[in-house]
Design a protein around this motif. Structure first.
Motif, short mmCIF file in Angstrom:
data_model
loop_
_atom_site.label_atom_id
_atom_site.label_comp_id
_atom_site.label_asym_id
_atom_site.label_seq_id
_atom_site.Cartn_x
_atom_site.Cartn_y
_atom_site.Cartn_z
N ALA A 1 50.47 34.74 60.74
CA ALA A 1 50.10 33.90 61.88
C ALA A 1 50.24 34.74 63.15
O ALA A 1 51.28 35.38 63.37
N VAL A 2 49.21 34.73 63.97
CA VAL A 2 49.19 35.52 65.20
C VAL A 2 49.17 34.57 66.39
O VAL A 2 48.43 33.59 66.41
N GLY A 3 50.00 34.86 67.40
CA GLY A 3 50.01 34.00 68.58
C GLY A 3 51.04 34.45 69.59
O GLY A 3 51.47 35.62 69.59
N GLU A 4 51.44 33.52 70.44
CA GLU A 4 52.43 33.79 71.48
C GLU A 4 53.52 32.73 71.42
O GLU A 4 53.60 31.84 72.28
N PRO A 5 54.38 32.78 70.41
CA PRO A 5 55.42 31.75 70.28
C PRO A 5 56.37 31.76 71.48
O PRO A 5 56.93 32.81 71.83
N PHE A 6 56.51 30.59 72.11
CA PHE A 6 57.38 30.44 73.28
C PHE A 6 57.03 31.44 74.38
O PHE A 6 57.90 31.89 75.14
N GLY A 7 55.74 31.81 74.46
CA GLY A 7 55.28 32.72 75.50
C GLY A 7 55.49 34.19 75.20
O GLY A 7 55.22 35.04 76.05
N GLY B 1 54.20 37.29 73.85
CA GLY B 1 52.87 37.75 73.49
C GLY B 1 52.84 38.72 72.32
O GLY B 1 53.84 39.37 71.99
N ARG B 2 51.66 38.80 71.71
CA ARG B 2 51.38 39.73 70.62
C ARG B 2 52.42 39.65 69.51
O ARG B 2 53.00 40.64 69.08
N SER B 3 52.66 38.42 69.04
CA SER B 3 53.65 38.20 67.99
C SER B 3 52.97 37.86 66.67
O SER B 3 51.92 37.20 66.64
N VAL B 4 53.57 38.31 65.59
CA VAL B 4 53.05 38.06 64.25
C VAL B 4 54.20 37.59 63.37
O VAL B 4 55.31 38.14 63.43
N SER B 5 53.95 36.56 62.56
CA SER B 5 54.93 36.11 61.57
C SER B 5 54.25 36.04 60.22
O SER B 5 53.03 35.85 60.13
N ALA B 6 55.03 36.22 59.17
CA ALA B 6 54.48 36.25 57.81
C ALA B 6 55.05 35.11 56.98
O ALA B 6 56.15 34.61 57.24
N SER C 1 51.82 26.59 54.16
CA SER C 1 52.55 27.84 53.98
C SER C 1 53.90 27.71 54.66
O SER C 1 54.21 26.69 55.27
N ASP C 2 54.71 28.76 54.56
CA ASP C 2 56.00 28.75 55.26
C ASP C 2 56.01 29.73 56.43
O ASP C 2 57.07 30.14 56.90
N VAL C 3 54.81 30.09 56.91
CA VAL C 3 54.71 30.94 58.09
C VAL C 3 55.17 30.15 59.31
O VAL C 3 55.01 28.92 59.37
N SER C 4 55.78 30.80 60.29
CA SER C 4 56.28 30.11 61.48
C SER C 4 55.14 29.78 62.43
O SER C 4 54.39 30.66 62.85
N VAL C 5 55.01 28.49 62.76
CA VAL C 5 54.01 28.05 63.73
C VAL C 5 54.75 27.34 64.86
O VAL C 5 54.85 26.12 64.91
N PRO D 1 55.52 26.62 69.09
CA PRO D 1 54.65 26.41 70.25
C PRO D 1 54.11 27.73 70.77
O PRO D 1 54.86 28.68 71.00
N GLY D 2 52.80 27.79 70.94
CA GLY D 2 52.15 29.03 71.35
C GLY D 2 51.42 29.71 70.20
O GLY D 2 50.66 30.66 70.42
N VAL D 3 51.64 29.21 68.98
CA VAL D 3 50.97 29.77 67.81
C VAL D 3 49.89 28.83 67.30
O VAL D 3 48.88 29.27 66.75
N SER D 4 50.09 27.52 67.50
CA SER D 4 49.08 26.56 67.06
C SER D 4 47.77 26.82 67.78
O SER D 4 47.74 27.12 68.98
N GLY D 5 46.68 26.75 67.04
CA GLY D 5 45.37 27.08 67.58
C GLY D 5 44.99 28.53 67.34
O GLY D 5 43.83 28.91 67.52
N GLY D 6 45.95 29.34 66.91
CA GLY D 6 45.68 30.73 66.61
C GLY D 6 45.27 30.93 65.17
O GLY D 6 45.30 30.00 64.36
N PRO D 7 44.89 32.16 64.80
CA PRO D 7 44.38 32.41 63.45
C PRO D 7 45.48 32.57 62.41
O PRO D 7 46.57 33.05 62.69
N LEU D 8 45.14 32.16 61.20
CA LEU D 8 45.93 32.45 60.01
C LEU D 8 45.16 33.50 59.23
O LEU D 8 43.99 33.30 58.89
N LEU D 9 45.78 34.65 58.97
CA LEU D 9 45.12 35.77 58.33
C LEU D 9 45.66 35.98 56.92
O LEU D 9 46.84 35.72 56.65
N ASP D 10 44.78 36.47 56.02
CA ASP D 10 45.27 36.85 54.71
C ASP D 10 45.77 38.29 54.75
O ASP D 10 45.78 38.94 55.81
#
Length: 216
Positions: free
Chosen positions: A7-13, A15-20, A41-45, A47-56
């Motif tokens: 999951a790619v996004g900006e959790p809690f502001g 930037g450029r954060s990735v979780s698996a 999934s159990d990837v962290s979503v 605030p700031g990640v919702s609306g972002g892409p989920l990648l394989d």
């Protein structure tokens, strides 16, 4: 299920954060979300990640992150993402001047539990349990009833609620719609007339729904 996702996004502001995480299911369905399926999934979503892409694992976009399911204790649990094909379909229709109306089954449904299957005299939990039928919808015109277990839709077997939702997404017209249900231990075949158009006619009454019963 079992594949790694990112999951790619900006959790809690931040930037450029990735979780698996790991995919738990690809067709999770909830009654309150009507005819929609999610990737679980159990990837962290956060605030700031919702609306972002989920990648394989190869970097392909497979979904759009929507929300997390949090326990009453406040601990993060599972996350839900919309499948990319559903996102693209919605975006394509939104860009059209007159987007096509999406057909709705007009019923609430869920996956049957082992107890539900036992009550309907079945040895497996495949199919979809009909919880309620809305007035003036296709489900009512079909003759679906609360407690029916839908096992086939338009000639295709229904393995579960997520499978049914995906079939409904490709559904084009109410006329000629066919369904097979298990009702009180019997297999019942239902069909909407070929010339039926929305809005569909109301059924005469709860006991007068069309259909022919066939002994299993």
């Amino acid at each position: 299920p079992g594949d790694w996702v990112l999951a790619v996004g900006e959790p809690f502001g931040l930037g450029r954060s990735v979780s698996a995480g790991v995919v738990g299911a690809t067709d999770r369905h909830f009654v309150e979300d009507e005819e929609i399926v999610f990737i679980q999934s159990d990837v962290s979503v956060n605030p700031g990640v919702s609306g972002g892409p989920l990648l394989d694992g190869w970097g392909n976009v497979v979904g759009m992150n929507v929300r997390m399911i949090v326990s009453q204790a406040g601990t993060a649990g599972l996350s839900l993402s919309l499948p990319v094909e559903l996102v693209l379909r919605t975006a394509r229709h939104a860009s059209e001047q007159a987007p096509p109306a999406r057909l709705r089954l007009g019923a609430d449904f869920t996956d049957p539990s082992p107890i539900d299957s036992f009550a309907s005299r079945r040895s497996d939990t495949r199919g979809v349990l009909i919880l309620s039928v809305h007035a003036d919808g296709v489900a009512q015109a079909l003759g679906l009833r609360s407690g029916d277990v839908l096992v086939s839709f338009n000639g295709r077997a229904v393995s579960g609620s997520g499978d049914l939702v995906r079939q409904l997404l490709a559904w084009q017209r109410p006329g000629g719609t066919r369904a097979t249900v298990i009702r009180a231990g019997r297999k019942v075949h239902l069909q909407v007339p070929d010339d039926a158009r929305a809005p569909l006619p109301q059924a005469v009454g709860p006991g007068d729904a069309p259909g022919s019963e066939v002994k299993p």
